[in-house]
Design a protein around this motif. Structure first.
Motif, PDB file in Angstrom:
ATOM      1  N   VAL A 229     136.593 -25.608 -38.688  1.00  0.00           N
ATOM      2  CA  VAL A 229     135.648 -26.199 -39.637  1.00  0.00           C
ATOM      3  C   VAL A 229     134.530 -25.210 -39.960  1.00  0.00           C
ATOM      4  O   VAL A 229     134.185 -24.984 -41.125  1.00  0.00           O
ATOM      5  CB  VAL A 229     135.072 -27.510 -39.072  1.00  0.00           C
ATOM      6  N   VAL A 230     133.972 -24.573 -38.927  1.00  0.00           N
ATOM      7  CA  VAL A 230     132.896 -23.607 -39.144  1.00  0.00           C
ATOM      8  C   VAL A 230     133.424 -22.358 -39.852  1.00  0.00           C
ATOM      9  O   VAL A 230     132.769 -21.804 -40.740  1.00  0.00           O
ATOM     10  CB  VAL A 230     132.228 -23.249 -37.804  1.00  0.00           C
ATOM     11  N   ALA A 231     134.626 -21.927 -39.494  1.00  0.00           N
ATOM     12  CA  ALA A 231     135.199 -20.721 -40.107  1.00  0.00           C
ATOM     13  C   ALA A 231     135.364 -20.877 -41.614  1.00  0.00           C
ATOM     14  O   ALA A 231     135.247 -19.897 -42.358  1.00  0.00           O
ATOM     15  CB  ALA A 231     136.536 -20.387 -39.461  1.00  0.00           C
ATOM     16  N   ARG A 232     135.607 -22.102 -42.082  1.00  0.00           N
ATOM     17  CA  ARG A 232     135.784 -22.291 -43.526  1.00  0.00           C
ATOM     18  C   ARG A 232     134.468 -22.590 -44.234  1.00  0.00           C
ATOM     19  O   ARG A 232     134.439 -22.840 -45.433  1.00  0.00           O
ATOM     20  CB  ARG A 232     136.797 -23.401 -43.787  1.00  0.00           C
ATOM     21  N   GLY A 233     133.355 -22.586 -43.487  1.00  0.00           N
ATOM     22  CA  GLY A 233     132.045 -22.712 -44.105  1.00  0.00           C
ATOM     23  C   GLY A 233     131.412 -24.074 -44.061  1.00  0.00           C
ATOM     24  O   GLY A 233     130.365 -24.299 -44.684  1.00  0.00           O
ATOM     25  N   ASP A 234     132.022 -25.022 -43.318  1.00  0.00           N
ATOM     26  CA  ASP A 234     131.445 -26.352 -43.195  1.00  0.00           C
ATOM     27  C   ASP A 234     130.725 -26.500 -41.861  1.00  0.00           C
ATOM     28  O   ASP A 234     130.906 -25.705 -40.939  1.00  0.00           O
ATOM     29  CB  ASP A 234     132.530 -27.414 -43.312  1.00  0.00           C
ATOM     30  N   VAL A 235     129.902 -27.535 -41.768  1.00  0.00           N
ATOM     31  CA  VAL A 235     129.161 -27.834 -40.545  1.00  0.00           C
ATOM     32  C   VAL A 235     130.009 -28.736 -39.660  1.00  0.00           C
ATOM     33  O   VAL A 235     130.417 -29.825 -40.078  1.00  0.00           O
ATOM     34  CB  VAL A 235     127.822 -28.524 -40.866  1.00  0.00           C
ATOM     35  N   ALA A 236     130.277 -28.289 -38.436  1.00  0.00           N
ATOM     36  CA  ALA A 236     131.112 -29.061 -37.510  1.00  0.00           C
ATOM     37  C   ALA A 236     130.235 -30.017 -36.696  1.00  0.00           C
ATOM     38  O   ALA A 236     129.284 -29.595 -36.044  1.00  0.00           O
ATOM     39  CB  ALA A 236     131.869 -28.131 -36.576  1.00  0.00           C
ATOM     40  N   ILE A 237     130.584 -31.297 -36.742  1.00  0.00           N
ATOM     41  CA  ILE A 237     129.872 -32.344 -36.010  1.00  0.00           C
ATOM     42  C   ILE A 237     130.854 -32.971 -35.025  1.00  0.00           C
ATOM     43  O   ILE A 237     131.839 -33.592 -35.435  1.00  0.00           O
ATOM     44  CB  ILE A 237     129.342 -33.441 -36.954  1.00  0.00           C
ATOM     45  N   THR A 238     130.606 -32.793 -33.736  1.00  0.00           N
ATOM     46  CA  THR A 238     131.479 -33.407 -32.733  1.00  0.00           C
ATOM     47  C   THR A 238     130.659 -34.341 -31.855  1.00  0.00           C
ATOM     48  O   THR A 238     129.502 -34.059 -31.538  1.00  0.00           O
ATOM     49  CB  THR A 238     132.175 -32.348 -31.850  1.00  0.00           C
TER      50      THR A 238
END
Length: 262
Positions: free
Chosen positions: A230-239
């Motif tokens: 998710v982060v690699a494609r430029g989005d913010v990862a929320i877990t």
């Protein structure tokens, strides 16, 4: 809402950016108290000082006091929540960490460990990390990035928490990609890091040196819903990491089944 800010980087650019961003939430955040380590304590996970007292130094007073603590990030949270320093806060925000805390790496992170302590002590809790651009595994840290995007993400999440509290004893682990693009807030799962073997070299009879892996990223889980991806494609990862009793009970039943019981 009253907020305790902590981290594992000490009096860092990320801490000040986070504090100022929270104070800008007029009508949502009423007070921000910072309690952070007196030096960089990255990688300290959930270490606790048990062999003696910790010392707390007030470095700024006023509407947004700042304190440093000689202990670990977890100690900082306990100093705040279990004393009059910040006993009445509603939310613990740990960060903004200088570097990502994705997947398995969160278990090593003092940033995440501090947020988890806040959750276990009954507060809402966020762990927030900012990915660096161009930093590879085991390389020297790059200059700190702009924290503007991460601050905006925190502000959005805090607004949401007012009406949608997290499950009890839960932490949102938030990883913001490098760069200033908008990106989306994407629910994700913690990915798995692939580890390299350590190098062992005899140094004298009965002794040996253990060296870290060679430079270079050992690889990580790249499934579409993994936080790394998710982060690699430029989005913010929320877990969401939870110690909710219902989840724990399901885990107990799973363990009983594994043992041949239920």
């Amino acid at each position: 809402m009253k907020v305790l800010v902590t981290n594992d980087d000490g009096l860092s650019e990320g801490m000040y950016a986070l504090r100022d961003g929270l104070l800008a939430l007029a009508g949502v955040v009423d007070e921000v108290v910072c309690v952070v380590p007196d030096r960089n304590r990255s990688g300290s996970s959930r270490a606790m000082s048990i062999n003696g007292p910790v010392e707390v130094l007030t470095v700024a007073v006023g509407a947004s006091p700042v304190h440093t603590c000689t202990g670990s990030p977890l100690d900082c949270v306990r100093v705040g929540l279990l004393s009059d320093v910040a006993r009445s806060v509603d939310l613990v925000v740990s960060g903004i960490n200088h570097g990502a805390n994705l997947g398995d790496d969160r278990y090593y992170s003092g940033t995440f460990g501090a947020a988890l302590e806040g959750a276990l002590l009954g507060r809402q809790a966020l762990a927030v990390s900012q990915q660096f651009s161009g930093v590879t595994w085991f390389s020297p840290a790059a200059p700190p990035p702009s924290f503007g995007r991460a601050v905006s993400v925190v502000q959005e999440l805090v607004r949401r928490l007012v009406d949608r509290p997290l499950p009890a004893r839960s932490v949102l682990n938030v990883n913001v990609p490098a760069g200033e693009g908008a990106g989306r807030l994407v629910p994700s799962r913690p990915g798995r890091r692939h580890q390299r073997e350590l190098h062992i070299r005899p140094s004298s009879p009965g002794r040996f040196d253990v060296w870290g892996p060679d430079a270079g990223e050992p690889g990580m889980d790249q499934e579409p819903d993994a936080d790394y991806h998710v982060v690699a494609r430029g989005d913010v990862a929320i877990t969401l990491h939870t110690h909710d009793h219902a989840v724990i009970e399901r885990a107990r039943r799973d363990a009983a089944h594994w043992l041949g019981g239920e």
